[in-house]
Structure formats: structure tokens, C-alpha cells
Design a protein around this motif. Sequence first.
Motif, PDB file in Angstrom:
ATOM      1  N   UNK A 194       0.805  -1.224   0.000  1.00  0.00           N
ATOM      2  CA  UNK A 194       0.000   0.000   0.000  1.00  0.00           C
ATOM      3  C   UNK A 194       0.835   1.270   0.000  1.00  0.00           C
ATOM      4  N   UNK A 195       2.108   1.175   0.349  1.00  0.00           N
ATOM      5  CA  UNK A 195       2.979   2.358   0.466  1.00  0.00           C
ATOM      6  C   UNK A 195       4.287   2.107  -0.283  1.00  0.00           C
ATOM      7  N   UNK A 196       4.212   2.145  -1.585  1.00  0.00           N
ATOM      8  CA  UNK A 196       5.396   1.909  -2.424  1.00  0.00           C
ATOM      9  C   UNK A 196       6.362   3.081  -2.298  1.00  0.00           C
ATOM     10  N   UNK A 197       7.633   2.767  -2.209  1.00  0.00           N
ATOM     11  CA  UNK A 197       8.636   3.830  -2.148  1.00  0.00           C
ATOM     12  C   UNK A 197       9.041   4.223  -3.564  1.00  0.00           C
ATOM     13  N   UNK A 198       9.518   5.445  -3.672  1.00  0.00           N
ATOM     14  CA  UNK A 198       9.954   5.990  -4.960  1.00  0.00           C
ATOM     15  C   UNK A 198      11.475   5.880  -5.067  1.00  0.00           C
ATOM     16  N   UNK A 199      11.952   5.201  -6.110  1.00  0.00           N
ATOM     17  CA  UNK A 199      13.395   5.097  -6.307  1.00  0.00           C
ATOM     18  C   UNK A 199      14.001   6.480  -6.538  1.00  0.00           C
ATOM     19  N   UNK A 200      13.322   7.322  -7.321  1.00  0.00           N
ATOM     20  CA  UNK A 200      13.840   8.666  -7.583  1.00  0.00           C
ATOM     21  C   UNK A 200      13.947   9.482  -6.305  1.00  0.00           C
ATOM     22  N   UNK A 201      12.934   9.385  -5.452  1.00  0.00           N
ATOM     23  CA  UNK A 201      12.968  10.126  -4.185  1.00  0.00           C
ATOM     24  C   UNK A 201      14.108   9.604  -3.304  1.00  0.00           C
ATOM     25  N   UNK A 202      14.300   8.295  -3.262  1.00  0.00           N
ATOM     26  CA  UNK A 202      15.385   7.702  -2.489  1.00  0.00           C
ATOM     27  C   UNK A 202      16.739   8.208  -2.979  1.00  0.00           C
ATOM     28  N   UNK A 203      16.913   8.250  -4.291  1.00  0.00           N
ATOM     29  CA  UNK A 203      18.171   8.754  -4.841  1.00  0.00           C
ATOM     30  C   UNK A 203      18.369  10.226  -4.480  1.00  0.00           C
ATOM     31  N   UNK A 204      17.300  10.989  -4.447  1.00  0.00           N
ATOM     32  CA  UNK A 204      17.384  12.391  -4.015  1.00  0.00           C
ATOM     33  C   UNK A 204      17.790  12.478  -2.551  1.00  0.00           C
ATOM     34  N   UNK A 205      17.226  11.597  -1.721  1.00  0.00           N
ATOM     35  CA  UNK A 205      17.636  11.543  -0.313  1.00  0.00           C
ATOM     36  C   UNK A 205      19.134  11.267  -0.216  1.00  0.00           C
ATOM     37  N   UNK A 206      19.598  10.262  -0.946  1.00  0.00           N
ATOM     38  CA  UNK A 206      21.010   9.879  -0.865  1.00  0.00           C
ATOM     39  C   UNK A 206      21.908  11.024  -1.318  1.00  0.00           C
ATOM     40  N   UNK A 207      21.546  11.710  -2.401  1.00  0.00           N
ATOM     41  CA  UNK A 207      22.321  12.865  -2.864  1.00  0.00           C
ATOM     42  C   UNK A 207      22.376  13.945  -1.791  1.00  0.00           C
ATOM     43  N   UNK A 208      21.237  14.246  -1.202  1.00  0.00           N
ATOM     44  CA  UNK A 208      21.169  15.276  -0.165  1.00  0.00           C
ATOM     45  C   UNK A 208      21.999  14.891   1.052  1.00  0.00           C
TER      46      UNK A 208
END
Length: 118
Positions: A98-112
Amino acid sequence: MEIRHLPLTDGSLFLDCEACFDSATAENASLYLFKPPGATTELAPFVQCLSAAGLWAEGADKAVADAQKAIYARELEVLDVVQLGDAGILAGRYDHPRYRSSEQRWLSWLDCLAQYSG
């Protein structure tokens, strides 16, 4: 900050650590920050780093309640877990039907977080 990927395959971090998530941003579904026992660094500076970059809603951090930790550990699928430098803090990307994570958002987290100097 150096980011090291960890070979975790289960939900044990939810059982063993303080865990928090952004309860207001759909793009952050199933993305978590963890503070293991004994870590001397708090989660707040990492939340502030993500918030300043527009990757975490201001004031939306919510802790996983002790009574729910076993459910999180059992129902979430581990996709990636990283250690953030020597601070002892961890970040994790999980998935739930029900709560799929976003690969793009995760990569943005890692960059930040890689740019965070604490």
C-alpha cells in the motif's frame, strides 16, 4: 558525508532502533531514518537537512511507535539501507503493497545526505 550500503535483508532495524518518517509527504512513503542504540547523533539534524532541501515536510517527522515496530518489521520489504558516515545514523528504503517507495525520491535523499556535513 560517506554513505555505505549495508547488506540488510530483514526488518530488524524497526525492532532495534528509533525510527522516524515523514508523515505528510507521499513521495517519502516507506523511507525512514534510524537511530541505533548507542548512537550519539540525533535524527533531527538529518531531518532538517532533508527538509531544507525540500525532501521532508517541515514538522512532519513521526516516530514509529513501540507497539507498531513488530508490524513494520514483518510487513515492509527491505530495498536498501545505508549508514550515514560515522554518525551511526541509518536511512532505509522499504516497500509495502500500500505504500510503495519511490526510487527517484530515495536517490534524491542519498544525494542530499551525501552532501550533509553535520
